[in-house]
Every structure is written in C-alpha cells, then in structure tokens.
Design a protein around this motif. Sequence first.
Motif, PDB file in Angstrom:
ATOM      1  N   PHE A  76      -4.667  -0.475   1.446  1.00 17.22           N
ATOM      2  CA  PHE A  76      -5.823  -0.905   2.230  1.00 17.22           C
ATOM      3  C   PHE A  76      -5.356  -1.119   3.653  1.00 17.22           C
ATOM      4  N   GLY A  77      -6.296  -1.127   4.588  1.00 19.83           N
ATOM      5  CA  GLY A  77      -5.860  -1.344   5.951  1.00 19.83           C
ATOM      6  C   GLY A  77      -6.928  -1.043   6.968  1.00 19.83           C
ATOM      7  N   SER A  78      -6.460  -0.744   8.183  1.00 16.50           N
ATOM      8  CA  SER A  78      -7.328  -0.528   9.328  1.00 16.50           C
ATOM      9  C   SER A  78      -7.199   0.910   9.798  1.00 16.50           C
ATOM     10  N   GLY A  79      -8.340   1.522  10.085  1.00 15.14           N
ATOM     11  CA  GLY A  79      -8.348   2.887  10.590  1.00 15.14           C
ATOM     12  C   GLY A  79      -9.777   3.309  10.858  1.00 15.14           C
ATOM     13  N   PHE A  80      -9.934   4.459  11.487  1.00 12.55           N
ATOM     14  CA  PHE A  80     -11.282   4.974  11.735  1.00 12.55           C
ATOM     15  C   PHE A  80     -11.808   5.545  10.425  1.00 12.55           C
ATOM     16  N   ALA A  81     -12.586   4.719   9.722  1.00 12.87           N
ATOM     17  CA  ALA A  81     -12.709   4.829   8.271  1.00 12.87           C
ATOM     18  C   ALA A  81     -13.914   5.580   7.741  1.00 12.87           C
ATOM     19  N   PHE A  82     -14.897   5.936   8.577  1.00 10.65           N
ATOM     20  CA  PHE A  82     -16.147   6.492   8.056  1.00 10.65           C
ATOM     21  C   PHE A  82     -16.000   7.978   7.728  1.00 10.65           C
ATOM     22  N   ALA A  83     -15.114   8.273   6.778  1.00  8.81           N
ATOM     23  CA  ALA A  83     -14.826   9.655   6.403  1.00  8.81           C
ATOM     24  C   ALA A  83     -14.224   9.681   5.000  1.00  8.81           C
ATOM     25  N   GLU A  84     -14.199  10.867   4.404  1.00  7.76           N
ATOM     26  CA  GLU A  84     -13.612  11.003   3.065  1.00  7.76           C
ATOM     27  C   GLU A  84     -12.089  10.986   3.108  1.00  7.76           C
ATOM     28  N   VAL A  85     -11.515  11.486   4.208  1.00  8.26           N
ATOM     29  CA  VAL A  85     -10.054  11.485   4.389  1.00  8.26           C
ATOM     30  C   VAL A  85      -9.768  11.061   5.826  1.00  8.26           C
ATOM     31  N   ILE A  86      -8.790  10.164   5.993  1.00  7.40           N
ATOM     32  CA  ILE A  86      -8.419   9.714   7.335  1.00  7.40           C
ATOM     33  C   ILE A  86      -6.900   9.679   7.466  1.00  7.40           C
ATOM     34  N   THR A  87      -6.429   9.506   8.685  1.00  2.00           N
ATOM     35  CA  THR A  87      -5.020   9.174   8.896  1.00  2.00           C
ATOM     36  C   THR A  87      -4.957   7.778   9.495  1.00  2.00           C
ATOM     37  N   ALA A  88      -3.878   7.075   9.180  1.00  6.55           N
ATOM     38  CA  ALA A  88      -3.703   5.717   9.711  1.00  6.55           C
ATOM     39  C   ALA A  88      -2.226   5.492   9.983  1.00  6.55           C
ATOM     40  N   GLU A  89      -1.946   4.676  10.998  1.00  8.59           N
ATOM     41  CA  GLU A  89      -0.565   4.285  11.261  1.00  8.59           C
ATOM     42  C   GLU A  89      -0.050   3.476  10.076  1.00  8.59           C
ATOM     43  N   ALA A  90       1.176   3.737   9.669  1.00 12.72           N
ATOM     44  CA  ALA A  90       1.748   3.023   8.525  1.00 12.72           C
ATOM     45  C   ALA A  90       1.793   1.520   8.767  1.00 12.72           C
ATOM     46  N   SER A  91       1.889   1.116  10.029  1.00 14.77           N
ATOM     47  CA  SER A  91       1.933  -0.320  10.355  1.00 14.77           C
ATOM     48  C   SER A  91       0.586  -1.002  10.157  1.00 14.77           C
ATOM     49  N   LYS A  92      -0.470  -0.214   9.960  1.00 20.74           N
ATOM     50  CA  LYS A  92      -1.810  -0.783   9.828  1.00 20.74           C
ATOM     51  C   LYS A  92      -2.357  -0.687   8.412  1.00 20.74           C
ATOM     52  N   ILE A  93      -1.467  -0.419   7.446  1.00 16.19           N
ATOM     53  CA  ILE A  93      -1.882  -0.436   6.039  1.00 16.19           C
ATOM     54  C   ILE A  93      -0.902  -1.278   5.229  1.00 16.19           C
ATOM     55  N   LEU A  94      -1.361  -1.690   4.046  1.00 16.19           N
ATOM     56  CA  LEU A  94      -0.535  -2.473   3.123  1.00 16.19           C
ATOM     57  C   LEU A  94      -0.849  -2.030   1.699  1.00 16.19           C
ATOM     58  N   PRO A  95       0.067  -2.263   0.759  1.00 13.53           N
ATOM     59  CA  PRO A  95      -0.235  -1.971  -0.648  1.00 13.53           C
ATOM     60  C   PRO A  95      -1.352  -2.878  -1.138  1.00 13.53           C
ATOM     61  N   MET A  96      -2.237  -2.333  -1.960  1.00 12.93           N
ATOM     62  CA  MET A  96      -3.334  -3.143  -2.486  1.00 12.93           C
ATOM     63  C   MET A  96      -2.810  -4.240  -3.401  1.00 12.93           C
ATOM     64  N   PRO A  97      -3.397  -5.437  -3.334  1.00  9.25           N
ATOM     65  CA  PRO A  97      -3.013  -6.492  -4.281  1.00  9.25           C
ATOM     66  C   PRO A  97      -3.293  -6.057  -5.716  1.00  9.25           C
ATOM     67  N   LYS A  98      -2.470  -6.558  -6.626  1.00  7.23           N
ATOM     68  CA  LYS A  98      -2.641  -6.236  -8.045  1.00  7.23           C
ATOM     69  C   LYS A  98      -4.025  -6.681  -8.516  1.00  7.23           C
ATOM     70  N   ASN A  99      -4.630  -5.870  -9.355  1.00  7.37           N
ATOM     71  CA  ASN A  99      -5.902  -6.193 -10.020  1.00  7.37           C
ATOM     72  C   ASN A  99      -7.107  -6.239  -9.076  1.00  7.37           C
ATOM     73  N   PHE A 100      -6.957  -5.725  -7.858  1.00  7.93           N
ATOM     74  CA  PHE A 100      -8.108  -5.626  -6.960  1.00  7.93           C
ATOM     75  C   PHE A 100      -8.722  -4.233  -7.074  1.00  7.93           C
ATOM     76  N   SER A 101     -10.052  -4.166  -7.010  1.00  7.05           N
ATOM     77  CA  SER A 101     -10.732  -2.879  -6.935  1.00  7.05           C
ATOM     78  C   SER A 101     -10.653  -2.361  -5.501  1.00  7.05           C
ATOM     79  N   PHE A 102     -10.936  -1.067  -5.329  1.00  6.23           N
ATOM     80  CA  PHE A 102     -10.970  -0.521  -3.968  1.00  6.23           C
ATOM     81  C   PHE A 102     -11.997  -1.252  -3.119  1.00  6.23           C
ATOM     82  N   GLU A 103     -13.153  -1.566  -3.721  1.00  3.56           N
ATOM     83  CA  GLU A 103     -14.204  -2.258  -2.969  1.00  3.56           C
ATOM     84  C   GLU A 103     -13.737  -3.641  -2.517  1.00  3.56           C
ATOM     85  N   GLU A 104     -13.050  -4.353  -3.387  1.00  2.00           N
ATOM     86  CA  GLU A 104     -12.544  -5.680  -3.021  1.00  2.00           C
ATOM     87  C   GLU A 104     -11.490  -5.585  -1.921  1.00  2.00           C
TER      88      GLU A 104
END
Length: 328
Positions: free
Chosen positions: A86-114
């Motif tokens: 999950f993270g920050s990026g120009f997100a209104f698309a099916e596929v995006i690129t993001a700087e690695a510094s602006k993403i993190l691994p999703m917490p365990k047991n969280f849905s994508f929506e959460e």
Amino acid sequence: MKAYVVNQWLKGPDDLVLSTNVPEPEPKKGEVQIEVKAIGLNFFDTLMIQGRYQIKPPFPFVPGGELAGIVKKSTVPEYKAGDRVFGSGFAFAEVITAEASKILPMPKNFSFEEAAGLFITWPTSYAALVLRAQLKAGEYCLVHAAAGGVGIAAVQIAKALGAKVIATAGSAEKLEIAKKYGADYAINYRDKDWVEQVKKVTNGHGADVIYDPVGLIEQSTKAVAWNGRILVVGFAKGTFEKLPTNRILLKNISIVGVHWGAYTKNEPERIPEVWKGLFDLFESGRVKPALYEKIYTLATIPQGLNAINNRETYAKAVATVGGHDSKI
C-alpha cells in the motif's frame, strides 16, 4: 489499461473521463510497478484536478493519492513481483508506478480496501497525537470531525493510547460511527453550546488535546484545558482563522501545526518510528481501518469524490479495482 488522465484543470469530479487505452507505465530506477486493487479517496483529489492543491503535476497526469495492490515489476531489492503493498502514488488507474520509498508491505490480515486508505490518513493522526501533542493516558482528547477519514483514525489511536475520547461531528449518524469506533463521548459541533458540553463531560477541566482538521481553532480555545494542546490538522471549512492570542497566553496553551507530508524533507528519521507504532497497533488488533459503507469502483470514482465533497461519507471512502477476493 483503464485510467483517468487529466489534460487540463477541471471544474470538478464530474469532468473526469475514464480512458480505456492508456499505456501501462514502466517503472524507472527506484520504482515499482503496481497492479492497483483498491484506491483511497480524499478531499485533496478534487483540489488536485482543479489545480488548487499544493502539488500541481505537469499535464497529462493520472490523479489520485492512495492505493493498495500487488507488485508486478520491481527495480529495488525490497520488493518483488507478487508482494502486497500500500502507499502513495497517482492512483486512479489499473496499473501505476510508485517510488519504493512511498510504499510499504500491507499489514497482515488487511484487505486491499482496508489498506488503500492507510498511507496518508493514519500517520497524520498518529504523528499529531504522539509526536506533536504527546497525548498521555488518562487525558481528555477531543477529535473534531471524528467520523471523517483522519478523525476516525485519531479516535482509535487516542483510545489505544489510553485517552478519554470526546468526538464531535455534524450529525447524529456520524456521532454514532465515532462511538462505534471507541469515542467515550459524542457532541454535535453544530450545537451552539458545544463548548459548554465539553466542559460538562470533563467536569470543568476542558480537553487536554484537541485534534482539528476542520478549522474550529478559535472556538476550541474556549474548550481546551490549562496546558492544553490544539492540533491544526487541516481546514475543511475552507477558511483560515484569526486567533485570540490573549486566550493562548491566559490558558497556557499550545497551538501546534501538523504537516505529515513535510517530514520526508525535514525529519525523515521520525517516519519509521511512526510506522512502527502504527504497525504495532494494526497487528495487535487495537485499531482497524473504518470504511464508508459504499465501496466505489474505478468507474464510479467521480461519484465517490462528490460524496466526500458534499460531506455524505464517513470514515474512509475507497474504490475497488478489478476482480479480487475482498475480505469485506
């Protein structure tokens, strides 16, 4: 792929058009390519497409700010294809690129929506209450707009820290949402006597910490306790206030700004500290992302943004992208 592409400043969300033949962006060095599974919607998304936000990308650009998804390609060793992030990026698309510094691994047991609404909202509230206000167990913490995205996170964090939480909101429905997520007291800030109600529930003490993403600082100086801290988190009302500085002196209070986005430049060493604190809370189950009951889709993002702008939503509004096994 499908994506919203902005070629000129727009009047509002209704002017957004979903394109169906946008080429997938390739990751540059230091970036990852992500298949977007869910998007967090924010008030600033509308400001961005109108040219009224502090970040003004060059045309053409894909708008949006928060997302969760699956890594497709990676140029960095920290992430590999298949990782849920999950993270920050120009997100209104099916596929995006993001700087690695602006993403993190999703917490365990969280849905994508959460996970889609975590990256901006939750560290803003945590940094405000922990780094800036130094909220302590047993203190009274008042959260304005407590059913909103940052507000509902602040309610849960304050409660997890052992504070007595007073929620304010503008409707009975939103106050019930705040109470559902841990608020001890609920007050409608449209009531003319809301300050007196705060004094009553605190037995005349007032709130030790006031979290304000709305623009209620002037009135809040009447409700704050001796040695209290009032957090300036945002200006949802759309106006900047003039403050009675005599009240700041007489009550020995602090008016404290919170600009989470500027920590990257000014205090980057504090960022891992904030995320560690949050992941501890996420994985202990003491806090949980609160989502608006209607989940939007990529095609209905304009409806979601309008709902946010019209104050129809509560908690975090998100959009799901493509087909996946949601845990909601």
